[in-house]
Design an enzyme around this catalytic site. Structure first.
Site, mmCIF file in Angstrom:
data_model
loop_
_atom_site.group_PDB
_atom_site.id
_atom_site.type_symbol
_atom_site.label_atom_id
_atom_site.label_comp_id
_atom_site.label_asym_id
_atom_site.label_seq_id
_atom_site.Cartn_x
_atom_site.Cartn_y
_atom_site.Cartn_z
ATOM 1 N N ASP A 16 12.063 5.650 -9.290
ATOM 2 C CA ASP A 16 13.340 5.678 -9.991
ATOM 3 C C ASP A 16 13.197 4.756 -11.206
ATOM 4 O OD1 ASP A 16 16.110 6.067 -10.525
ATOM 5 O OD2 ASP A 16 16.568 4.214 -9.464
ATOM 6 N N ASP B 50 16.260 3.064 -13.380
ATOM 7 C CA ASP B 50 17.250 1.981 -13.427
ATOM 8 C C ASP B 50 17.290 1.236 -12.097
ATOM 9 O OD1 ASP B 50 18.408 2.400 -16.101
ATOM 10 O OD2 ASP B 50 18.992 4.335 -15.283
#
Length: 226
Positions: free
Chosen positions: A9, A11
């Site tokens: 991922d 953020d």
């Protein structure tokens, strides 16, 4: 090794951006008549794509938000990035220490992902294998983005390990049939976040990126002996 791909991922895993993104999102929504704090945005929308967050708000208030809402949120976020964004501590060294193919699968827009990784000095470590929820029909917690990333990288889902910091992200990766490591070392992670990630399906959780290479080796070893 029974792992062919590490999916990060963005953020909250690569860049410590969630607090910044939530502040920008709250500012824009409040300006358009939906008063909300950055803390409330974090609780409600962590790991959710901007498109899906917009849909949730519109259903709640019974009216449409401006057509360019996502662009407004992105513009505000990028403005904050220039001065405030930092990479997650030790993440560059962790990436370099894992000798496996890697990619990014993020709920952010392509511009936001590119700008964030560039500001944090991580873009060249992961490009061009960067995928956005805007490329699939459904964002997290649906499995679409993770399945899309695996297909683009020519890897079967069962041989992917996903690094996620949000419950929707963990849920989506598990629905895709992937192993998930839950990271709870970002500045946005409240007490008890590790337990929430494990409850969603993360096999192991950690809060220091220096632990990641060994955790990947552990997952591989467990798969060989299991």
């Amino acid at each position: 090794m029974p792992i062919d791909l590490i999916i990060f991922d963005c953020d909250g895993v690569l860049v410590d951006s969630e607090v910044i993104s939530c502040r920008a999102h709250a500012d824009v929504l409040t300006r358009h008549g939906y008063p909300i704090t950055s803390e409330q945005v974090l609780v409600r929308f962590l790991g959710v794509s901007e498109k899906d967050a917009r849909r949730m708000v519109e259903q709640e208030i019974g009216r449409s938000l401006p057509d360019d809402l996502e662009q407004q949120v992105n513009a505000a976020t990028l403005q904050f990035y220039a001065s405030d964004l930092q990479p997650i501590t030790h993440v560059a060294a962790a990436i370099a220490a894992i000798d496996l193919p890697k990619c990014v699968a993020s709920s952010g827009t392509p511009d936001k992902i590119h700008h964030g990784l560039t500001c944090a000095g991580l873009y060249d470590l992961l490009a061009p294998n960067i995928f956005s929820a805007s490329q699939v029909a459904r964002g997290k917690p649906a499995p679409d983005l993770f399945l899309f990333a695996a297909k683009q990288m020519k890897v079967v889902p069962e041989r992917c390990v996903v690094i996620e910091d949000s419950v929707p992200g963990v849920t989506g990766a598990r629905a895709a049939g992937m192993t998930v490591l839950g990271f709870h070392g970002g500045s946005h992670c409240p007490p008890g976040h590790a337990e929430r990630l494990r409850a969603a399906g993360a096999g192991l959780t950690f809060d220091d990126m220096r632990q990641l290479p060994e955790l990947v080796r552990q997952v591989a070893a467990d798969a060989l002996t299991g």
